[in-house]
Motif scaffolding. Structure first.
Motif, PDB file in Angstrom:
ATOM      1  N   PHE A 217     -18.295   3.480  -9.442  1.00 17.85           N
ATOM      2  CA  PHE A 217     -19.965   2.765  -9.754  1.00 17.85           C
ATOM      3  C   PHE A 217     -20.561   3.685  -9.076  1.00 17.85           C
ATOM      4  CE2 PHE A 217     -21.992  -1.202  -8.096  1.00 17.85           C
ATOM      5  CZ  PHE A 217     -23.387  -0.929  -8.941  1.00 17.85           C
ATOM      6  N   VAL A 218     -20.509   5.136 -10.329  1.00 16.03           N
ATOM      7  CA  VAL A 218     -21.356   6.245 -10.094  1.00 16.03           C
ATOM      8  C   VAL A 218     -22.006   6.582  -9.506  1.00 16.03           C
ATOM      9  CG1 VAL A 218     -21.758   8.686 -10.767  1.00 16.03           C
ATOM     10  CG2 VAL A 218     -19.944   7.138 -11.954  1.00 16.03           C
ATOM     11  N   SER A 219     -23.010   5.631  -9.398  1.00 14.42           N
ATOM     12  CA  SER A 219     -24.728   6.018  -8.848  1.00 14.42           C
ATOM     13  C   SER A 219     -24.376   4.967  -7.002  1.00 14.42           C
ATOM     14  CB  SER A 219     -25.875   4.763  -9.700  1.00 14.42           C
ATOM     15  OG  SER A 219     -25.711   3.756  -9.308  1.00 14.42           O
ATOM     16  N   GLN A 220     -23.784   4.706  -7.106  1.00 10.64           N
ATOM     17  CA  GLN A 220     -22.686   4.341  -5.376  1.00 10.64           C
ATOM     18  C   GLN A 220     -22.087   4.924  -4.859  1.00 10.64           C
ATOM     19  OE1 GLN A 220     -22.353  -0.574  -4.746  1.00 10.64           O
ATOM     20  NE2 GLN A 220     -24.867  -0.377  -5.354  1.00 10.64           N
ATOM     21  N   ASN A 221     -21.529   5.382  -5.329  1.00  9.77           N
ATOM     22  CA  ASN A 221     -19.873   5.820  -4.613  1.00  9.77           C
ATOM     23  C   ASN A 221     -20.073   7.773  -4.996  1.00  9.77           C
ATOM     24  OD1 ASN A 221     -19.422   3.655  -3.570  1.00  9.77           O
ATOM     25  ND2 ASN A 221     -16.600   4.313  -3.739  1.00  9.77           N
ATOM     26  N   GLU A 222     -20.253   7.865  -5.613  1.00  2.07           N
ATOM     27  CA  GLU A 222     -20.376   9.880  -5.871  1.00  2.07           C
ATOM     28  C   GLU A 222     -21.296   9.767  -5.045  1.00  2.07           C
ATOM     29  OE1 GLU A 222     -20.881  13.087  -9.014  1.00  2.07           O
ATOM     30  OE2 GLU A 222     -22.064  10.880  -9.753  1.00  2.07           O
ATOM     31  N   TYR A 223     -21.550  11.047  -4.504  1.00  2.00           N
ATOM     32  CA  TYR A 223     -22.246  12.003  -3.628  1.00  2.00           C
ATOM     33  C   TYR A 223     -22.852  13.491  -4.619  1.00  2.00           C
ATOM     34  CZ  TYR A 223     -17.673  13.954  -2.686  1.00  2.00           C
ATOM     35  OH  TYR A 223     -16.893  13.874  -2.844  1.00  2.00           O
ATOM     36  N   VAL A 224     -23.493  14.132  -3.675  1.00  2.00           N
ATOM     37  CA  VAL A 224     -23.909  15.585  -3.650  1.00  2.00           C
ATOM     38  C   VAL A 224     -23.653  16.418  -2.776  1.00  2.00           C
ATOM     39  CG1 VAL A 224     -24.785  15.327  -6.500  1.00  2.00           C
ATOM     40  CG2 VAL A 224     -26.045  15.568  -4.346  1.00  2.00           C
TER      41      VAL A 224
ATOM     42  N   TYR B 234     -23.539  -3.460  -2.264  1.00  2.00           N
ATOM     43  CA  TYR B 234     -22.641  -1.724  -2.155  1.00  2.00           C
ATOM     44  C   TYR B 234     -21.148  -2.482  -2.049  1.00  2.00           C
ATOM     45  CZ  TYR B 234     -19.370   2.175  -1.250  1.00  2.00           C
ATOM     46  OH  TYR B 234     -18.914   2.710  -1.178  1.00  2.00           O
ATOM     47  N   PHE B 235     -20.643  -1.875  -3.593  1.00  2.00           N
ATOM     48  CA  PHE B 235     -19.781  -2.169  -3.938  1.00  2.00           C
ATOM     49  C   PHE B 235     -18.325  -1.031  -3.903  1.00  2.00           C
ATOM     50  CE2 PHE B 235     -22.414  -5.378  -5.902  1.00  2.00           C
ATOM     51  CZ  PHE B 235     -21.966  -6.131  -6.135  1.00  2.00           C
ATOM     52  N   ASP B 236     -17.855  -0.630  -3.166  1.00  2.00           N
ATOM     53  CA  ASP B 236     -16.764   0.470  -2.801  1.00  2.00           C
ATOM     54  C   ASP B 236     -15.951   0.637  -3.854  1.00  2.00           C
ATOM     55  OD1 ASP B 236     -15.506   2.236  -1.259  1.00  2.00           O
ATOM     56  OD2 ASP B 236     -14.915   1.118   0.149  1.00  2.00           O
ATOM     57  N   ILE B 237     -15.983   0.539  -5.162  1.00  2.00           N
ATOM     58  CA  ILE B 237     -15.692   1.376  -6.481  1.00  2.00           C
ATOM     59  C   ILE B 237     -15.032   2.444  -6.730  1.00  2.00           C
ATOM     60  CG2 ILE B 237     -15.204   1.018  -8.721  1.00  2.00           C
ATOM     61  CD1 ILE B 237     -16.594  -2.006  -8.058  1.00  2.00           C
ATOM     62  N   PHE B 238     -14.178   3.097  -7.511  1.00  2.00           N
ATOM     63  CA  PHE B 238     -14.333   4.838  -7.396  1.00  2.00           C
ATOM     64  C   PHE B 238     -15.804   5.704  -8.596  1.00  2.00           C
ATOM     65  CE2 PHE B 238     -12.738   8.349 -10.014  1.00  2.00           C
ATOM     66  CZ  PHE B 238     -12.981   9.569  -8.833  1.00  2.00           C
TER      67      PHE B 238
ATOM     68  N   PHE C 156     -23.630   7.643  -1.714  1.00  2.00           N
ATOM     69  CA  PHE C 156     -24.928   7.119  -2.275  1.00  2.00           C
ATOM     70  C   PHE C 156     -25.401   5.687  -1.494  1.00  2.00           C
ATOM     71  CE2 PHE C 156     -24.525   9.833  -6.169  1.00  2.00           C
ATOM     72  CZ  PHE C 156     -24.953  11.149  -5.516  1.00  2.00           C
ATOM     73  N   GLY C 157     -24.525   4.579  -1.882  1.00  3.54           N
ATOM     74  CA  GLY C 157     -24.941   3.462  -0.829  1.00  3.54           C
ATOM     75  C   GLY C 157     -25.270   2.656  -1.686  1.00  3.54           C
ATOM     76  N   PRO C 158     -25.601   1.585  -0.525  1.00  2.37           N
ATOM     77  CA  PRO C 158     -26.556   0.207  -1.337  1.00  2.37           C
ATOM     78  C   PRO C 158     -27.913   0.727  -2.859  1.00  2.37           C
ATOM     79  CG  PRO C 158     -26.022   0.133   0.564  1.00  2.37           C
ATOM     80  CD  PRO C 158     -25.907   1.464   0.571  1.00  2.37           C
TER      81      PRO C 158
ATOM     82  N   GLY D 200     -31.860   3.113  -2.651  1.00  4.03           N
ATOM     83  CA  GLY D 200     -30.718   3.023  -3.003  1.00  4.03           C
ATOM     84  C   GLY D 200     -30.219   4.178  -4.257  1.00  4.03           C
ATOM     85  N   GLY D 201     -29.221   3.961  -4.890  1.00  5.31           N
ATOM     86  CA  GLY D 201     -28.271   4.778  -6.069  1.00  5.31           C
ATOM     87  C   GLY D 201     -28.584   6.069  -5.159  1.00  5.31           C
ATOM     88  N   TRP D 202     -29.014   7.349  -6.974  1.00  2.00           N
ATOM     89  CA  TRP D 202     -28.611   8.658  -6.344  1.00  2.00           C
ATOM     90  C   TRP D 202     -30.142   8.913  -4.967  1.00  2.00           C
ATOM     91  CZ3 TRP D 202     -27.943   6.740 -11.425  1.00  2.00           C
ATOM     92  CH2 TRP D 202     -26.978   7.083 -12.272  1.00  2.00           C
ATOM     93  N   SER D 203     -30.987   7.617  -4.871  1.00  2.00           N
ATOM     94  CA  SER D 203     -31.784   8.551  -3.579  1.00  2.00           C
ATOM     95  C   SER D 203     -30.986   8.338  -2.334  1.00  2.00           C
ATOM     96  CB  SER D 203     -32.894   8.055  -3.364  1.00  2.00           C
ATOM     97  OG  SER D 203     -33.136   6.232  -3.949  1.00  2.00           O
TER      98      SER D 203
END
Length: 831
Positions: A805-812, A799-803, A763-765, A685-688
């Motif tokens: 929480f960058v490593s889970q709710n960001e994306y590229v 997974y925490f649907d929190i704006f 990014f997710g869990p 998880g995280g950025w991966s």
């Protein structure tokens, strides 16, 4: 007006909307200021509740009741909501204190805060600071968890079930609680307010009987209602334990499965018997159309073969296999004595095709340089980063190769922006507009082109399917496939920024992360263009060559020539610079990551140029560097006409790709949910984006080459998790299915009070032990708002649907947006 940092702000008319802005809330702290004008007990903490506005503070609400086992009821409760930000014209008041929060590396003011008469009002945004973003606010009341955790807070009775004729309390109450959003403002890492979701698991003394009604009385809980009726009908009631894809399947998909599992927070996992029956029910007729037996997929006590060597589910995971069912329709999968998952379709139009189209809409929503509005999207914003609006982009002498935002080849960039800003010149780059931008940073970097590369490949694999597929974009109807138009929009900024000698700039980047409350069309940081480098030029050359190939395939030779010539110039320039790079005295200082990465892109660009031009010099480079070849280059060479290849090299390319695919199949079979993007020993998880990417693209390539159903089945099994067949029953893409992520880190929508645009895969869990620093404010805050502590949460549910929480709710753009569209597009279009 009180001023700090000698800031002067011009007067302007304050809209009536400001006078009627009523963020409701709950009083918590008393105003200590001598000039108090608000009345007593008005909180001065940004984001706190404000009952002073007159809005009722709603208590927590029950949103679902269902069984997770024959003798365990789950009550799902939502607490509080967030009143969104709003931007309005700023009219100063004599009591305003305006504070400059910080500066970027160029000394430019970034964030600016307004406190009015002691009350934290918002942030000033835009280059002229004539707009204020009013802070978000919490509204509502939290659940009294001390009362909720007591068995005597509940009574269950039934007039039809003799075991419950006399109301009785549950034997145990277990709870699982997580924050579901935080207010966002300048002190977001320490003082935010939160919304929450609670799952209360009532262990009953007797199993529930199908068809009977039960009255659940809970008067001591501070809920909106003191009792609720529950009818135990597993054929109709949704259960939190049944995890079904919300995308669905094509009728001929060779693997169709759902899952059964439950982790009950401080109640731990649960083991289901292996002889349980499940069935598919037609949503239209409510008739059973298929019956099967649940099978054990993975034991909760057994470590999984991907990520850290632990069990990532925290409980037994059972699988519900209905692969043999092929009748089109809409269905729900239900487990005997428990309940159903979310409904799904089996057809060609509403499943993978719908998911692909949604993901492509997500890509469109990230276009820079054009406005967003209907009829193309419901997300609305002005044009961003366009020179006609006064945006200036300055040339930097720093390349993406040597930036922390890129490869940081020499290791000299310590904060991602330092080298870029230090290299600023006064030279303007007028064509640096357009492209596809990240939502959290608005950058357009060359590695975003990995996504158009995937889109172009989809067209190559099945041009007839994508030729007439309408994505409802401005270019629709221009005689090119819309998928190709979307790809070209992302690539063309680099062609327009190409230097006369062929060099390709690595992209466009602001001098710092966005200022608080600012949107993409209000950027206050200086914007810079990276200097050209060979790595960026190789990436571009390969993608530009592929663009020319696809245009030729679609009988558009005039446009193909433009991209062909540009690709050749970029490749020739890159070859000269590459030789200088590896022969430079500084090459010994180059980090291993850069030494590994650049040759892979060189090899790929060479084979792309070779198949486009059939020029043997590019073939030679490919052959000489085949040991450094990645799967994308191998896939191209494996598909070339036998008359154009070295037979032994082609055989090696096929063997390389198939061996990697076989390894992925093995890894997928060695974890509970069959994900194919994890690796043994590498934290998930995280950025991966391990859980969010539906499947590994290598499996697509292996399936296309071989036609072997093993690879297709692995793709389909792997794609279940991100489609909602996971312990949270949550689709990891905005707008997908009935239950999806809401708070993707999309600055433009968040700061204007809009929902996140459709089609964003986050990014997710992640494995929180590796993703959240021990002792950090993030860990402290999550622990304070979660039950149990986050160290005890299984990865598959972390997974925490929190704006923020960058490593889970960001994306590229290149991850996971591109991979999601690629996998779904292949599953929709495969022959």
């Amino acid at each position: 007006m009180k001023k700090e940092n000698l800031l002067k702000i011009p007067e302007m008319y304050l809209l009536l909307i400001f006078l009627t802005f009523n963020p409701p809330g709950k009083c918590q702290t008393k105003n200590p200021l001598p000039y108090q004008t608000f009345g007593p007990n008005v909180s001065l903490r940004a984001g706190d509740a404000l009952p002073s506005t007159g809005m009722e503070q709603m208590p927590p609400q029950i949103v679902n009741v269902g069984a997770v086992a024959p003798d365990i009821l789950c009550i799902e409760i939502d607490a509080c909501r967030i009143l969104p930000s709003i931007q309005i014209p700023y009219q100063p008041d004599s009591s305003d204190v305006v504070t400059v929060g910080d500066y970027n590396n160029l000394g430019e003011t970034r964030s600016m805060y307004v406190v009015r008469n002691g009350f934290p009002l918002g942030s000033l945004v835009g280059t002229d600071r004539k707009t204020i973003m009013l802070y978000e606010r919490i509204a509502g009341k939290h659940l009294n968890i001390k009362v909720a955790d007591k068995t005597n807070s509940y009574l269950i009775s039934s007039t039809g079930d003799n075991n419950y004729i006399n109301a009785i309390s549950p034997e145990n109450v277990w709870r699982k609680t997580k924050p579901t959003n935080w207010t966002t403002y300048r002190e977001f890492d320490t003082v935010q307010f939160y919304t929450a979701k609670h799952y209360l698991y009532l262990k009953l003394p007797y199993s529930l009987i199908n068809g009977h009604a039960y009255l659940i009385s809970l008067p001591e809980l501070n809920l909106k209602r003191s009792a609720i009726y529950y009818v135990h009908d597993p054929a109709f009631v949704r259960s939190d334990a049944v995890h079904a894809s919300q995308i669905g399947f094509r009728a001929e998909d060779p693997d169709k499965s759902a899952f059964l599992s439950i982790w009950m927070g401080n109640g731990g996992g649960y083991s289901y018997p292996g002889n349980m029956e499940f069935y598919l029910i037609d949503e239209r007729t409510n008739e059973k159309v298929f019956t099967g037996k649940v099978i054990l997929q993975w034991k909760g006590s057994v470590p999984e073969g991907v990520g850290s060597k632990i069990n990532h589910s925290g409980t037994d995971v059972m699988r519900l296999d209905f692969s043999s069912f092929k009748i089109p329709g809409r269905y729900r999968v239900c487990v005997e004595g428990i309940g159903c998952g979310y409904p799904f379709d089996i057809d060609d139009a509403n499943t993978w095709k719908r998911a692909f189209e949604l993901s492509m809409k997500g890509h469109f929503n990230h276009r820079s340089g054009i406005p967003m509005h209907p009829p193309y999207t419901d997300f609305v914003r002005p044009r961003s980063f366009h020179p006609a609006d006064g945006i200036k982009v300055y040339q930097s002498s720093c390349s993406l190769l040597n930036s922390g935002n890129g490869l940081n080849a020499l290791g000299t960039d310590t904060d991602n922006f330092g080298n870029l800003v230090a290299g600023k010149t006064d030279e303007l780059v007028p064509e640096a507009w357009g492209g596809t931008m990240d939502a959290g940073d608005w950058d357009r970097r060359i590695n975003h082109l990995y996504t158009p590369r995937h889109y172009l490949e989809l067209i190559e694999l099945n041009p007839d399917y994508f030729k007439d597929l309408c994505l409802y974009i401005p270019e629709s109807g221009n005689n090119l496939p819309d998928v190709l138009d979307e790809a070209i929009y992302g690539i063309d900024i680099y062609r327009r920024m190409q230097l006369p000698d062929g060099g390709i700039r690595g992209g466009v980047e602001s001098a710092e992360h966005p200022a608080e409350g600012t949107t993409s069309w209000q950027e206050v940081n200086t914007v810079l263009a990276y200097a050209p480098d060979h790595w960026s030029s190789y990436i571009y050359a390969g993608v530009a060559a592929r663009t020319a190939i696809v245009l030729k395939l679609l009988n558009n030779p005039e446009k193909a020539i433009i991209w062909k010539e540009s690709a050749i110039k970029a490749m020739e320039w890159a070859e000269v610079e590459y030789e200088k790079w590896i022969s430079s005295p500084d090459y010994v200082k180059v980090r291993q990551r850069a030494k590994r990465t650049v040759p892979v892109e060189r090899n790929l660009a060479a084979v792309e140029l070779y198949r486009l031009t059939q020029d043997k010099q590019w073939h030679q480079i490919y052959l000489q560097t085949q040991e450094q070849s990645g799967n994308d280059a191998a896939f191209i060479y494996a598909r070339l006409d036998p008359g154009l290849v070295d037979r032994k090299a082609q055989k090696r390319a096929v063997e390389q790709l198939m061996a990697e695919a076989d390894q992925i199949v093995e890894w997928s079979a060695n974890n509970a949910f069959g994900i194919s993007t994890g690796r043994p020993g590498r934290p998930l998880g995280g950025w991966s984006s391990t859980y969010t990417m539906p499947a590994s693209p290598i499996l697509v390539q292996a399936h296309y080459l071989s036609g072997d159903d093993r690879y297709l089945k692995t793709i389909l099994r792997s794609a279940l998790y991100s489609a909602g067949a996971n312990p949270m029953n949550l689709c990891l893409t905005t707008g997908l299915g009935e239950n999806y992520v809401k708070n993707a880190l999309h600055e433009d929508s968040r700061h204007t009070g809009q929902p996140a645009p459709l089609g964003i895969s986050v990014f997710g869990p992640s494995e929180l032990a590796h993703n959240v620093q021990h002792g950090s404010n993030l860990e402290i805050k999550l622990n304070a708002e979660s039950t149990p502590n986050i160290s005890k949460w299984p990865t598959a549910e972390s997974y925490f649907d929190i704006f923020w929480f960058v490593s889970q709710n960001e994306y590229v753009i290149d991850r996971p947006l591109g991979q999601a569209a690629y996998i779904w597009g292949y599953l929709a279009s495969r022959k």
